[in-house]
Design a protein around this motif. Structure first.
Motif, mmCIF file in Angstrom:
data_model
loop_
_atom_site.group_PDB
_atom_site.id
_atom_site.type_symbol
_atom_site.label_atom_id
_atom_site.label_comp_id
_atom_site.label_asym_id
_atom_site.label_seq_id
_atom_site.Cartn_x
_atom_site.Cartn_y
_atom_site.Cartn_z
ATOM 1 N N PRO A 41 0.815 -1.227 0.000
ATOM 2 C CA PRO A 41 0.000 0.000 0.000
ATOM 3 C C PRO A 41 0.842 1.266 0.000
ATOM 4 C CG PRO A 41 -0.866 -1.590 1.570
ATOM 5 C CD PRO A 41 0.452 -2.136 1.099
ATOM 6 N N ASN A 42 0.495 2.188 -0.888
ATOM 7 C CA ASN A 42 1.222 3.447 -1.021
ATOM 8 C C ASN A 42 0.323 4.442 -1.750
ATOM 9 O OD1 ASN A 42 3.354 5.177 -0.682
ATOM 10 N ND2 ASN A 42 4.782 4.065 -1.996
ATOM 11 N N HIS A 43 0.559 5.713 -1.537
ATOM 12 C CA HIS A 43 -0.195 6.777 -2.228
ATOM 13 C C HIS A 43 -1.712 6.567 -2.123
ATOM 14 C CE1 HIS A 43 3.583 8.231 -3.747
ATOM 15 N NE2 HIS A 43 3.808 7.132 -4.444
ATOM 16 N N LEU A 44 -2.173 6.161 -0.947
ATOM 17 C CA LEU A 44 -3.590 5.840 -0.802
ATOM 18 C C LEU A 44 -4.472 7.086 -0.838
ATOM 19 C CD1 LEU A 44 -3.567 2.953 1.823
ATOM 20 C CD2 LEU A 44 -3.338 2.864 -0.659
ATOM 21 N N LYS A 45 -3.921 8.239 -0.465
ATOM 22 C CA LYS A 45 -4.720 9.466 -0.563
ATOM 23 C C LYS A 45 -5.055 9.759 -2.016
ATOM 24 C CE LYS A 45 -4.982 14.296 0.863
ATOM 25 N NZ LYS A 45 -4.343 15.415 1.590
ATOM 26 N N GLY A 58 -1.691 9.946 3.576
ATOM 27 C CA GLY A 58 -2.133 8.590 3.251
ATOM 28 C C GLY A 58 -1.337 7.499 3.931
ATOM 29 N N ASP A 59 -0.260 7.860 4.675
ATOM 30 C CA ASP A 59 0.489 6.836 5.407
ATOM 31 C C ASP A 59 -0.419 6.156 6.429
ATOM 32 O OD1 ASP A 59 3.019 6.674 4.344
ATOM 33 O OD2 ASP A 59 3.848 8.280 5.575
ATOM 34 N N VAL A 60 -0.371 4.833 6.470
ATOM 35 C CA VAL A 60 -1.243 4.058 7.355
ATOM 36 C C VAL A 60 -0.427 3.609 8.562
ATOM 37 C CG1 VAL A 60 -2.813 2.102 7.527
ATOM 38 C CG2 VAL A 60 -2.565 3.309 5.345
ATOM 39 N N LEU A 61 -0.579 4.341 9.670
ATOM 40 C CA LEU A 61 0.214 4.038 10.858
ATOM 41 C C LEU A 61 -0.214 2.732 11.519
ATOM 42 C CD1 LEU A 61 0.475 7.632 12.323
ATOM 43 C CD2 LEU A 61 2.340 6.283 11.388
ATOM 44 N N ASP A 62 -1.452 2.303 11.286
ATOM 45 C CA ASP A 62 -1.900 1.029 11.847
ATOM 46 C C ASP A 62 -1.051 -0.129 11.333
ATOM 47 O OD1 ASP A 62 -3.835 2.214 13.334
ATOM 48 O OD2 ASP A 62 -5.502 1.733 11.989
ATOM 49 N N LYS A 63 -0.598 -0.031 10.084
ATOM 50 C CA LYS A 63 0.247 -1.082 9.510
ATOM 51 C C LYS A 63 1.596 -1.140 10.222
ATOM 52 C CE LYS A 63 -2.492 -2.582 6.242
ATOM 53 N NZ LYS A 63 -2.998 -3.982 6.236
ATOM 54 N N LEU A 64 2.131 0.034 10.577
ATOM 55 C CA LEU A 64 3.388 0.056 11.323
ATOM 56 C C LEU A 64 3.178 -0.532 12.709
ATOM 57 C CD1 LEU A 64 6.358 0.891 11.557
ATOM 58 C CD2 LEU A 64 5.589 3.140 12.332
#
Length: 387
Positions: free
Chosen positions: A174-178, A344-350
Motif C-alpha cells: 500500500p502506497n499513495h492511498l490518498k 495517506g500513510d497508514v500508521l496502523d500497519k506500522l
C-alpha cells in the motif's frame, strides 16, 4: 503524438516534467503556450476557462502530480490531454523500452540495468520518475539505444499511448492511498503497465502480494511472456533468498556478499531482460557485484556492527519493507525513524509490524516532524525514545 492539430498547448502543473516539456516544445514548435495550476488564489479550472481557447485546437500536458479527475473535469475546454512521459516517448518510436514500476526498489533497478547495459556495450538512456525527461535525449538518440523508464502510479494513471517492450513490477504494497483511494485501486494503476505491452513481450513481476493471481490473469489475457519473482519456494521462476542473499533460477544460483544487500534481489528482475538482449547471465552477475547503488537506499555502511542507512525511504510502507529486510541480517536491531509523514500513510500497519516483531528491537528512536505520531504508535509496544 501529432502536434500539428493543436494551436494551443496548456501545461497543467509546474513539475520537473512539465517544465522540461515546455523547454523542448517551445524551441521546436510555434504554438501558443499557457500555464495553469491550482493555488489558494485560483483554480486551474477557472484559469483555463478564462483563457477562452478553442476546444478543438487545445492540448493539455499534465504534470504527474495532477489527479486524473482534475483533468477530466476540464474536458469542455480541451480536445486531448497527454502526460509528459507519453509525449516524450512518442519521439522514440523504434527504441526498446524497458518500463519499471513498484512500491519500492524501482530506482535502484533502473540504475542497475543502466550499469549492466553500459558494461556490455549498449548506450542506454534513463528517465521518467527519477526526474529526467527523455526529451533531453531526443537530439542525440540512436534507435538501438534501450530506454530504461521508471514509471510511477501517478504517471501510469495518465498513461494512454506509448507501448513498452518489457514491463517490470518490482514490488507492491500500500502506497499513495490518498491519491488512489485504496490499495486495490493503487494496484490496478500499477498493473496498467502490462496493458501497454504487445502480445509475446516480457513481463517480470513480483508475486509476493495479495493481488498476485489477478495480475497473473491479466498478463495471461494479454498473451505476454511472464517471469515471476518471489521469496517463497516453488512459487516463482526466480527465488529470492534474503536470508542467504541468493537468487535461484532453475539450476543456477547467484550468491551475493552483504555489501550487495540493498540491491541483490533486483538482479532477479534483470535476468529476463538480460536474456532478451542476449547478455550472458554469468558475466552480468560478475558485473553486478561491482555496481554502486544510489546512496541511502538500504545502504550498509558498517558490517560489524551492522549499520544501515535507509534514509531514502519516504513512506510507512517502505519503512515496513526495510524492517522485514533487516530481519535477515541480524537477530535484533535499533530502529531510528522520523521526518515528515506522507499523506495517506497508514500508521496502523506500522503498529501491526512493530507488535508482530517486538522481540526484534532493542528500541525505537523517533525524531523530526513525525515524531509524536510515530512515538504514539511504538511506545506501548517497545522501548521508545522521542526527539
Amino acid at each position: 503524438m501529432n502536434l500539428d492539430a493543436f494551436e494551443n498547448i496548456v501545461f497543467y502543473g509546474k513539475g520537473i516534467s512539465t517544465v522540461s516539456c515546455y523547454n523542448f516544445l517551445s524551441k521546436k514548435y510555434t504554438k501558443n503556450y499557457f500555464w495553469i495550476e491550482d493555488t489558494n488564489a485560483s483554480s486551474a479550472f477557472d484559469t483555463l476557462k478564462s483563457l477562452g481557447l478553442k476546444k478543438n485546437s487545445t492540448l493539455i500536458v499534465a504534470s504527474p502530480g495532477v489527479p486524473l479527475p482534475k483533468i477530466e473535469e476540464m474536458k469542455n475546454f480541451y480536445s486531448a490531454f497527454v502526460s509528459e512521459l507519453d509525449l516524450a516517448l512518442s519521439f522514440f518510436p523504434n527504441n526498446p523500452k524497458i518500463a519499471t514500476t513498484g512500491s519500492a526498489g524501482k530506482t535502484t533497478l533502473v540504475y542497475l540495468l543502466e550499469y549492466l547495459f553500459k558494461d556490455f556495450g549498449f548506450k542506454p538512456r534513463v528517465g521518467g520518475n527519477i526526474g529526467i525527461s527523455f526529451l533531453d535525449y531526443v537530439d542525440f538518440k540512436v534507435d538501438s539505444d534501450p530506454l530504461i523508464i521508471e514509471i510511477s502510479s501517478y504517471q501510469l494513471e495518465h498513461h494512454q499511448h506509448a507501448f513498452f517492450s518489457h514491463g517490470i513490477l518490482v514490488s507492491l504494497f500500500p502506497n499513495h492511498l490518498k491519491r488512489h483511494g485504496s490499495f486495490e485501486n493503487y494496484a490496478a494503476c500499477k498493473f496498467k503497465l502490462f496493458d501497454f505491452l504487445k502480445p509475446g513481450q516480457t513481463a517480470v513481476v513480483n508475486v509476493d502480494h495479495m493481488y498476485a493471481d489477478k495480475l497473473k490473469r491479466q498478463i495471461r489475457t494479454n498473451n505476454l511472456t511472464m517471469f515471476t519473482v518471489s521469496c517463497q519456494k516453488n512459487r516463482s521462476d526466480m527465488l529470492v533468498d534474503y536470508k542467504n542473499l541468493k537468487i535461484v533460477t532453475g539450476d543456477e544460483v547467484f550468491s551475493f556478499p552483504i555489501e550487495c544487500v540493498s540491491y541483490f534481489d533486483r538482479f532477479a528482475y534483470a535476468i529476463p531482460i538480460l536474456d532478451a538482449f542476449k547478455i550472458p547471465r554469468d558475466k552480468a552477475y560478475e558485473s553486478s557485484l561491482k555496481f554502486k547503488p544510489p546512496k541511502f537506499r538500504f545502504d550498509v555502511i558498517s558490517k560489524e556492527p551492522i549499520v544501515v542507512n535507509d534514509s531514502k525511504s519516504t513512506s510507512i510502507s517502505s519503512l515496513i519493507y526495510s524492517i522485514e529486510l533487516m530481519e535477515h541480517l541480524c537477530d535484533k536491531f535499533t530502529l531510528m525513524c522520523g521526518g515528515r509523514l506522507k499523506d495517506g500513510d497508514v500508521l496502523d500497519k506500522l503498529r501491526e509490524c512493530i507488535t508482530f516483531k517486538t522481540g526484534r528491537f532493542y528500541c525505537v528512536i523517533c525524531f523530526g516532524e513525525g515524531s509524536p505520531e510515530l512515538t504514539a504508535v511504538c511506545k506501548d509496544i517497545v522501548k521508545t525514545y522521542s526527539f
